[in-house]
Scaffold this motif. Sequence first.
Motif, PDB file in Angstrom:
ATOM      1  N   SER A 126       0.866  -1.166  -0.014  1.00 42.90           N
ATOM      2  CA  SER A 126      -0.069  -0.007  -0.121  1.00 42.90           C
ATOM      3  C   SER A 126       0.745   1.395  -0.085  1.00 42.90           C
ATOM      4  O   SER A 126       0.635   2.253  -0.827  1.00 42.90           O
ATOM      5  CB  SER A 126      -1.048  -0.122   1.317  1.00 42.90           C
ATOM      6  N   SER A 129       2.446   1.854  -3.344  1.00 41.95           N
ATOM      7  CA  SER A 129       1.543   2.388  -4.372  1.00 41.95           C
ATOM      8  C   SER A 129       1.260   3.865  -3.990  1.00 41.95           C
ATOM      9  O   SER A 129       1.012   4.559  -4.846  1.00 41.95           O
ATOM     10  CB  SER A 129       0.228   1.559  -4.329  1.00 41.95           C
ATOM     11  N   PHE A 130       1.018   4.058  -2.593  1.00 40.53           N
ATOM     12  CA  PHE A 130       0.780   5.687  -2.487  1.00 40.53           C
ATOM     13  C   PHE A 130       2.081   6.362  -2.860  1.00 40.53           C
ATOM     14  O   PHE A 130       1.793   7.561  -3.492  1.00 40.53           O
ATOM     15  CB  PHE A 130       0.986   5.701  -0.882  1.00 40.53           C
ATOM     16  N   ASN A 133       2.289   6.579  -6.985  1.00 42.88           N
ATOM     17  CA  ASN A 133       1.130   7.511  -7.431  1.00 42.88           C
ATOM     18  C   ASN A 133       1.676   9.023  -7.016  1.00 42.88           C
ATOM     19  O   ASN A 133       1.321   9.950  -7.910  1.00 42.88           O
ATOM     20  CB  ASN A 133      -0.055   7.034  -7.063  1.00 42.88           C
ATOM     21  N   GLY A 163       1.236   3.867 -14.427  1.00 43.78           N
ATOM     22  CA  GLY A 163       1.006   2.958 -13.278  1.00 43.78           C
ATOM     23  C   GLY A 163       0.426   1.669 -13.537  1.00 43.78           C
ATOM     24  O   GLY A 163       0.171   0.793 -12.809  1.00 43.78           O
ATOM     25  N   GLY A 381      -2.002  11.979  -5.540  1.00 43.01           N
ATOM     26  CA  GLY A 381      -1.235  10.582  -5.311  1.00 43.01           C
ATOM     27  C   GLY A 381      -2.166   9.572  -4.375  1.00 43.01           C
ATOM     28  O   GLY A 381      -2.259   8.651  -4.514  1.00 43.01           O
ATOM     29  N   LYS A 384      -5.890   8.704  -5.581  1.00 39.20           N
ATOM     30  CA  LYS A 384      -5.963   7.980  -6.836  1.00 39.20           C
ATOM     31  C   LYS A 384      -5.518   6.455  -6.521  1.00 39.20           C
ATOM     32  O   LYS A 384      -5.648   5.580  -7.222  1.00 39.20           O
ATOM     33  CB  LYS A 384      -5.340   8.690  -7.823  1.00 39.20           C
ATOM     34  N   THR A 385      -4.758   6.288  -5.327  1.00 36.66           N
ATOM     35  CA  THR A 385      -4.381   4.880  -5.074  1.00 36.66           C
ATOM     36  C   THR A 385      -5.653   3.916  -4.544  1.00 36.66           C
ATOM     37  O   THR A 385      -6.336   4.101  -3.752  1.00 36.66           O
ATOM     38  CB  THR A 385      -3.291   4.948  -3.780  1.00 36.66           C
ATOM     39  N   ARG A 386      -5.625   2.864  -5.423  1.00 38.64           N
ATOM     40  CA  ARG A 386      -6.674   1.673  -5.169  1.00 38.64           C
ATOM     41  C   ARG A 386      -5.806   0.516  -5.475  1.00 38.64           C
ATOM     42  O   ARG A 386      -4.604   0.448  -6.200  1.00 38.64           O
ATOM     43  CB  ARG A 386      -7.689   1.725  -6.255  1.00 38.64           C
ATOM     44  N   LEU A 387      -6.069  -0.630  -4.608  1.00 35.61           N
ATOM     45  CA  LEU A 387      -5.410  -1.896  -4.808  1.00 35.61           C
ATOM     46  C   LEU A 387      -6.364  -3.010  -5.018  1.00 35.61           C
ATOM     47  O   LEU A 387      -7.232  -3.208  -4.093  1.00 35.61           O
ATOM     48  CB  LEU A 387      -4.370  -2.237  -3.697  1.00 35.61           C
ATOM     49  N   HIS A 582      -6.924   0.994 -13.298  1.00 38.27           N
ATOM     50  CA  HIS A 582      -6.219   1.850 -12.066  1.00 38.27           C
ATOM     51  C   HIS A 582      -6.357   1.081 -10.694  1.00 38.27           C
ATOM     52  O   HIS A 582      -5.733   1.776  -9.812  1.00 38.27           O
ATOM     53  CB  HIS A 582      -7.111   3.257 -12.178  1.00 38.27           C
ATOM     54  N   ASN A 585      -3.141   0.464  -9.422  1.00 36.37           N
ATOM     55  CA  ASN A 585      -2.212   1.616  -8.915  1.00 36.37           C
ATOM     56  C   ASN A 585      -1.703   1.534  -7.562  1.00 36.37           C
ATOM     57  O   ASN A 585      -2.530   0.954  -6.646  1.00 36.37           O
ATOM     58  CB  ASN A 585      -2.817   3.071  -9.257  1.00 36.37           C
TER      59      ASN A 585
END
Length: 585
Positions: A126, A129-130, A133, A163, A381, A384-387, A582, A585
């Motif tokens: 996580s 990714s943060f 982004n 990404g 950033g 917009k972060t999703r996992l 996305h 990302n």
Amino acid sequence: MSSSSLSSAPGFVFKIANREAMQRLATSLRPLRHLGMMGSKPSRSASISSRFKSCAVVPDEPELGEFLDYMEKLKNYETVGVPQGAGTDTDDGFDLGRMRRLLQRLGNPHKQFKAVHIAGTKGKGSTASFISNILREEGYSVGCYTSPHLLSTRERISVGRSGDPVSASLLKKVFCEVKEIIDQSVEQEKGALTHFEVFTALAYLLFSEERVDIAVIEAGLGGARDATNVICSTKLAASVITSIGEEHLAALGGSLESIAMAKSGIIKHGCPVVIGGPFESHIECIIRHKASLMKSMVISACDPGIRKTLKWLRMEEDGKPSQTCDIVIQLKDLQMFITLPNVNLHLLGAHQLQNAVTAACTALCLRDQGWVISEKSIRAGLEKTRLLGRSQFLTQMELSSIGLSGTTILIDGAHTEASAKGLAEVIRMVQPDGVLAFLVAMASDKDHLAFARQLLSGRRPELILLTEVSIAGGRSRIALASSLKEAWTKALLESGADFVDTRIMDDEKAIEDHGSCSLITSDPNKMMLASCENASIVDSVKLADQLLKSRSRDQPALIVVTGSLTCGFLLISRFAPLTNSHCFN
């Protein structure tokens, strides 16, 4: 109580002041009921072995067949488990010399870019990714390397500003270019090169050839002897240690202290280290002592000058929840300041807020070194972060594709005591009322009892359904449903729960016929504990849905699929074409 007085107690604000908002969110999460059943049913004749076949290839990347076949022949500790002491900085540890020799044969690509190196028991992916982004939002070309993957092995590498996972054509190209060198290395190392070492080397080569501005690299195991830990101090922009917990104990020395020592091995001379936390005081002392020896500045995401507040939950336009937070960082001694009100995070829970703060501290650390990173980019950033597989709610379309309606499904790859605690918090946040089921499958080397205890410390479920999945495409690390049942039975007895222990359902015919089973008419006041060994994840979800709805057709129902990222993968893969890029990302 006034709003001003509430602001001094973030936890109280979140739990009390926003209860109505939470209930509205829980209501809005209930999917609309559909008129038809669109999902296809697997054949009854499917064998157990077919359920455990490798999931490395997805239908849209046949051109990677040669590459994946080659990689599958290498020793893969994700599949077979890590040897005792392998992650420690001792004679038992992995041989980093092997990795350095491979990279030297490839032209030392890891010396061509700056890097942020991330270790930690939980939160690495996580946080990576943060950070990635945030840097992309500022316009940098970013290489990101993480593990494991869910839908495709390509997820482990992203290159550039989008990404997205590295393309199959680019991954194939770089592999074909150096295959002869890898072959020679495998021979010269007498077959000892591992899947992770080769994949890491290919990632570094890609980052070098694509001329990334900076790479964000997640350690695989520990830190000191991890294959990623070859970045020299002149190329290391910052180290990040997110958390320290009791996972991979045997491989990392057997204690929290030895784990902390292994992970602090990524700290390099003169390079700043960002620590997430919160840590036990003696564990933080171990990390700070290593930083002192390395003359490395420490930035703590738990510094008294940092304030973070979970305020409320909201629904986004795509029908998925986010949590609105305030982040204020005022590190006067380090001259690092940022104020970010009303940040909307798609990764839910206090632990993800802590990861976001850790990432923001890392961004400020980079900015202190001369990297241009604006507050706007940090906010964007984070938002917009999703996992995939982390606090992931299935959409109505995704539910319909597997033949379900009227139920909320949450997928979360939690598999440790700490991550179970975070998941329990998310469950309380998004659905404080209604009926609840846990669908659990785990690896054999996890602490099943501690995981069960922690999940049961939150909302009590009406149903616990235990099943089995392959781990990293292999069977050697599967936790048998019967073994999981022993752990959950013990945890339930310790908690004083009133539950009915059902027989094991070990074939799909039994599951299909389960509508007439005594479980449906069992005491509705008792929790159900069941296990099914030979059913697919989709069939297990359908069974959980059937059993929950038999308890109450009028209350919102939540099924939580957890215990393993692979467990989530097997469900997500059914609607992979519906998943937006996305989410990687």
